[in-house]
Structure formats: structure tokens, C-alpha cells
Design a protein around this motif. Structure first.
Motif, PDB file in Angstrom:
ATOM      1  N   GLY B  36      44.263   1.004  64.958  1.00 55.37           N
ATOM      2  CA  GLY B  36      44.640   0.685  63.633  1.00 55.37           C
ATOM      3  C   GLY B  36      46.098   0.262  63.521  1.00 55.37           C
ATOM      4  O   GLY B  36      47.014   0.917  64.397  1.00 55.37           O
ATOM      5  N   SER B  40      47.916   3.570  59.213  1.00 50.80           N
ATOM      6  CA  SER B  40      46.531   3.240  58.915  1.00 50.80           C
ATOM      7  C   SER B  40      45.766   4.859  58.654  1.00 50.80           C
ATOM      8  O   SER B  40      44.826   4.895  58.301  1.00 50.80           O
ATOM      9  CB  SER B  40      45.732   2.544  59.873  1.00 50.80           C
ATOM     10  OG  SER B  40      45.855   2.889  61.077  1.00 50.80           O
ATOM     11  N   GLU B 212      41.852   1.190  58.535  1.00 51.08           N
ATOM     12  CA  GLU B 212      42.675   0.539  57.846  1.00 51.08           C
ATOM     13  C   GLU B 212      43.127   1.158  56.632  1.00 51.08           C
ATOM     14  O   GLU B 212      41.925   1.694  55.704  1.00 51.08           O
ATOM     15  CB  GLU B 212      41.953  -0.953  57.572  1.00 51.08           C
ATOM     16  CG  GLU B 212      42.833  -1.874  58.201  1.00 51.08           C
ATOM     17  CD  GLU B 212      42.076  -3.121  58.074  1.00 51.08           C
ATOM     18  OE1 GLU B 212      42.096  -3.991  57.171  1.00 51.08           O
ATOM     19  OE2 GLU B 212      41.482  -3.688  59.110  1.00 51.08           O
TER      20      GLU B 212
END
Lengths: 291, 229
Positions: B36, B40, B212
Motif C-alpha cells: 500500500g 495507508s 488504502e
């Protein structure tokens, strides 16, 4: 657990972090030097005060007509009081002899005295001079006794002064002790801050808190001990080169700056150094050990 | 081996959660990439597992330990189950490579006998048996990271966590390191690697969990990196 490992770690880290160690050691040494010198002087003065206080006595003048048996009975009674250390009987003849001794350079003083007007007396010394007023009050007004003298005003002033002197001394010692502790906490905190990686890695690999604390604690105590020893050596030199000269030039006062006192002081300084080191590193570590 | 149930983490003075409604199950012996973009939640994820921080809500179990209800003085026992590797290696500069590895055993109170036996063994596993006497400053980045892996593993923890382990290393060294992680995984250790390194993830074809904005957007069994950097 292997204690040797902790000692080894402490010694290795003393060696490898010697700049920080030197800083901490010299801080401890300087603080304890100041503290020790002050305490040494204060304790010597305390000795001096105590010796003044010891000289406080009660003088009891007896009536001439009091029968000898009653005087003897009174003496035994006074000795039996728990505050009293000793009672010395001074007979009329002895009093006169002392008087003649005292004024032997003034024969006209002695000749002016007809017969023996001096009374017999007790000289009473006490276990604790603070009780002088109480004992004196108890004696006053007895039929065998003519007069009780204990220099009331002098005694009360003396005790007032010594109380203040002692309070000030204690206050100074506490302040200096607190200042030393703060300095040492700051120094050790700096030393630990420089090694916070080490602490965080110890925590990451699962070392228990006391396992992390112990090497720092030993290191702090080692620094405290070395600092105390340096302070003691310096105080010793000051004592030999300086204090003893003062004592000699003030020989009319019972000042000693004695070796006994020095030994006691050294022992206290070593204990203080160890405690300050241990306490300092615990306080400094607390922040780094929060989970 | 790792179980997260509805885990949400807010940091103080942040309106958005760092992690939100995370549900993850990791079995013993799995190899997982946590991918990510920056921010994140990868590092938060790892810090939660180590109990450096506590979640705002949710439950976390690591190696059978209920992390939320763990008493503070027992936290060291949780961490003994987790080997840790970081981007910046976190080696002690004033100890040699050998001493750094031995340190992990010493703080657990292992005997000299055990230490003398296990340290060379683990240095051999990471391929640095001849470099043990050197200080970290005398070793290359890849070698330092191998030492930190050796330190993480010397206690035989069931879980190995790695937070950006190749972040400071060149691609060739990174691939060597991944091969080492793979070998460690095949020996039975559960391995979780948080990373930015696309080649590494794509070449290994392991389970990939993608984060995310603090949420799991993908959990693939044989995944790829899947982002355009």
C-alpha cells in the motif's frame, strides 16, 4: 539469572560510553564534595555546640544549718532521678579551698573573708542538658536548699541559637542533596537518551523491564560509587591541609575535625552516592520504559 | 497465528482512522506481503501486532495471545513470539554483529552455552558466519539487514514481521534478502513483510494484503503488487 552478565554489561557500557560516564561521575563527585565539605563543617560545629551544651550544670547551694544526713539523703534522691547523670557534693571546706585557689594572687580578697561564709553545694550534671530548667524548678524551694543556679538566660539563649544553627545546617544539606540528585538525573537521562536505541531494541526482542533497568541501575550506582570515592579523597586532602590547621589555630575551642567523623562521613557519602546513582537512573529510565 | 477482528485505530487529533474495520486471519506458516502507499496504515498494522499501540476498537490475537487484555508487564512475553526487522536495521552500533545477535538471547536470560551454540548457527543461516566479529559500520547495508534478521530469528519466534526491510537496499540485494525470507518461511516461520518493493512482490507470488486509507482493498492468495507508483 546470571548476575555476572549484568555486571559485565554495566562495565562494558561504562567503558564504551566513557564521556557520558565521566560527566555523570564528575557531577556526582562535585555534588558530593560540596555536600560532604558542608556536612563536615556542620557536623564539627554540631560537636562544638554539643560540648558547650554538656557544660551546662546546675549548682545547688545548701543551707549551712541543714543536717548532714538530710543532705546525704537529698543527694541520693537527686541521683535517682532519671534526667541526672551525676551529683557532686562540694563541702564548705572544699568550696573555701577552691576559692583560695582561685584568688591566690589576691591575698587581700582572702583575708577579707572572716571564717568560712561559703555554703556547701551540689554540682549536678544532666544526661540531657535540655532538662536543666525542669530539674532546677524541682529543686527550688526545698528546705535544705538555699539557692539554685543554672544560668537560666544563658542556657535558654544557647539552646535557641543551637536550634537555629542546626535547622539551617539541615536545610542546607537537604537543598544540596536535592540539587545533586537533580543534576545526576539530568546527566543520566542524557546518557540514556544517547542510548535510547539500545533500550528500544531490548524492548523489541522481549526483554522484561527489570532486565532493561538493571544494567542502567548498576551503571548509575557504579558512577555514584566512583564519584563518592573521588569526593572522599578530595575531602580527605582538604581535611589534612586546611581544616586541621584551622583547628590548631583555634585551639581554645574544642574543635577536632576528627578522623572518626571523617570515617562516618565517608560511609554516608558512599551510601549517598550509591542511592543517588540508583535513584537517578530509575527516575531517568522511567520515561523510556513505558510500554 | 494472527487474527484481527473489526480493528479500528484512530490517532489523537486525527479525524480519519489510520486503520478501519480490519479483519485478517493468518495461518501458521503463511507468507504475506502487506502493500500500500505511504500513509495507508502498514506501519500502524505492525505496531498493533507488537502492542506498541492499542486499537481504538476491535480484537487482536497474536500466537494465541489476546493482545488487548495483556497486562503491561506481560508485553515482553508477547514480543518474544515475534521477530522484528526494520528498514533502518536497528543494530546497536557499539556491539559487533555476533554481540548484536547474542544480545537477543542474553536479554531473555539464555545461558552462555546456548548462546555459543545458536549464534553461529543463525549467522550461518543468513550467510554471514565469517563476519560475526565486525561492527555494523564495517558491514554493507544488505549484511546489516541480514544481521538484524539473524537477531530476529535467533530466539526461534513463530512469527517474523518485517517493516520495509528492503527500503534502504539496492534491487539485487533486495532479491537476495527475499530469498532468505522465503527460506525462513519454508522452515515453518510465519512471515509478514510490509513493503513498497514491486519487483519483490511480483516475483514471489505470495498472499498479498493491500491497504488504502486504512482499509483492506484486496486480499489475494497469489497476488501481485498491483499499484502504479
Amino acid at each position: 539469572m546470571r548476575i555476572s552478565w549484568f555486571f559485565k554489561e554495566a562495565i562494558i557500557s561504562l567503558k564504551r560510553n566513557w564521556v557520558m560516564s565521566m560527566a555523570a561521575i564528575s557531577t556526582v563527585a562535585l555534588s558530593l564534595l560540596v555536600l560532604g565539605l558542608f556536612a563536615f563543617v556542620a557536623l564539627t560545629l554540631d560537636d562544638l555546640i554539643t560540648s558547650f551544651e554538656r557544660q551546662v550544670e546546675i549548682e545547688v547551694f545548701l543551707k549551712d544549718e541543714a543536717p548532714f544526713q538530710e543532705v546525704q539523703a537529698l543527694q541520693e534522691k537527686i541521683i535517682s532521678w532519671k534526667e541526672v547523670k551525676n551529683v557532686k557534693y562540694v563541702s564548705k571546706e572544699e568550696a573555701l579551698r577552691k576559692f583560695k585557689e582561685k584568688y591566690k594572687d589576691n591575698p587581700e580578697m582572702i583575708e577579707a573573708i572572716p571564717g568560712n561564709p561559703l555554703p556547701a553545694s551540689f554540682q549536678i550534671s544532666l544526661k540531657n542538658p535540655k532538662n536543666v530548667v525542669r530539674v532546677a524548678k524541682r529543686l527550688e524551694g526545698r528546705k535544705e536548699i538555699d539557692e539554685v543556679k543554672y544560668g537560666q538566660q544563658v542556657v535558654e539563649k544557647l539552646f535557641a541559637v543551637t536550634k537555629v544553627v542546626r535547622m539551617i545546617g539541615l536545610l542546607f544539606i537537604l537543598l544540596l542533596g536535592f540539587a545533586s540528585l537533580s543534576l545526576i538525573v539530568i546527566t543520566i537521562r542524557l546518557a540514556i537518551f544517547a542510548r535510547r536505541n539500545e533500550v528500544s531494541i531490548m524492548r523489541l526482542v522481549g526483554a522484561s523491564n527489570w532486565f532493561i533497568r538493571l544494567p542502567f541501575l548498576l551503571e548509575g550506582m557504579g558512577q555514584g560509587l566512583i564519584g563518592a570515592i573521588i569526593a572522599i579523597i578530595l575531602i580527605h586532602f582538604t581535611r589534612v591541609t586546611f581544616f586541621e590547621k584551622i583547628a590548631k589555630s583555634l585551639s581554645f575551642l574544642p574543635i577536632s575535625f576528627g578522623f572518626d567523623l571523617f570515617l562516618k562521613l565517608s560511609a554516608s557519602l558512599i551510601v549517598a552516592g550509591l542511592c543517588i546513582g540508583a535513584l537517578g537512573s530509575s527516575i531517568a529510565l522511567r520515561r523510556f520504559l513505558k510500554v | 497465528m494472527i487474527k484481527m477482528r473489526n480493528v479500528t485505530k484512530y490517532y489523537p487529533n486525527h479525524s480519519e482512522p489510520a486503520l478501519a474495520e480490519i479483519n485478517v486471519d493468518v495461518e501458521k506458516g503463511e507468507f504475506i506481503f502487506l502493500v500500500g502507499p505511504s500513509g495507508s496504515g502498514k506501519t500502524t498494522f505492525i505496531r498493533l501486532l507488537l502492542r506498541e499501540i492499542l486499537p481504538t476498537t476491535g480484537e487482536i490475537y497474536v500466537a494465541g495471545i489476546d493482545v488487548l487484555h495483556l497486562r503491561p508487564w506481560k508485553v515482553p512475553y508477547l514480543r518474544r513470539n515475534i521477530g522484528c526487522v526494520f528498514q533502518d536495521f536497528k543494530l546497536l552500533p557499539n556491539k559487533t554483529a555476533e554481540e548484536n545477535v547474542a544480545f537477543a538471547l542474553e536479554v531473555l536470560g539464555r545461558s552462555q552455552h546456548v548462546i555459543r551454540e545458536q549464534v553461529p548457527e543463525i549467522l550461518k543461516l543468513v550467510g554471514l558466519e565469517s563476519q560475526g566479529h565486525k561492527f555494523p559500520s564495517e558491514l554493507s547495508g544488505g549484511e546489516q539487514q541480514r544481521i538484524s534478521i539473524a537477531r530476529a530469528l535467533v530466539n526461534h519466534p513463530p512469527i517474523l514481521l518485517a517493516d520495509e526491510p528492503t527500503g534502504n537496499l539496492d534491487p539485487a540485494t533486495s532479491l537476495e534478502l527475499m530469498a532468505l525470507f522465503d527460506r525462513i518461511n519454508k522452515m515453518g516461520t510465519t512471515v509478514l513483510v510490509a513493503t513498497h518493493n514491486r519487483e519483490m512482490v511480483d516475483s514471489m507470488r505470495k498472499r498479498v494484503i493491500a491497504l488504502e486509507n486504512g482499509r483492506i482493498v484486496r486480499d489475494q492468495v497469489r497476488g501481485v503488487y498491483g499499484y502504479e507508483d
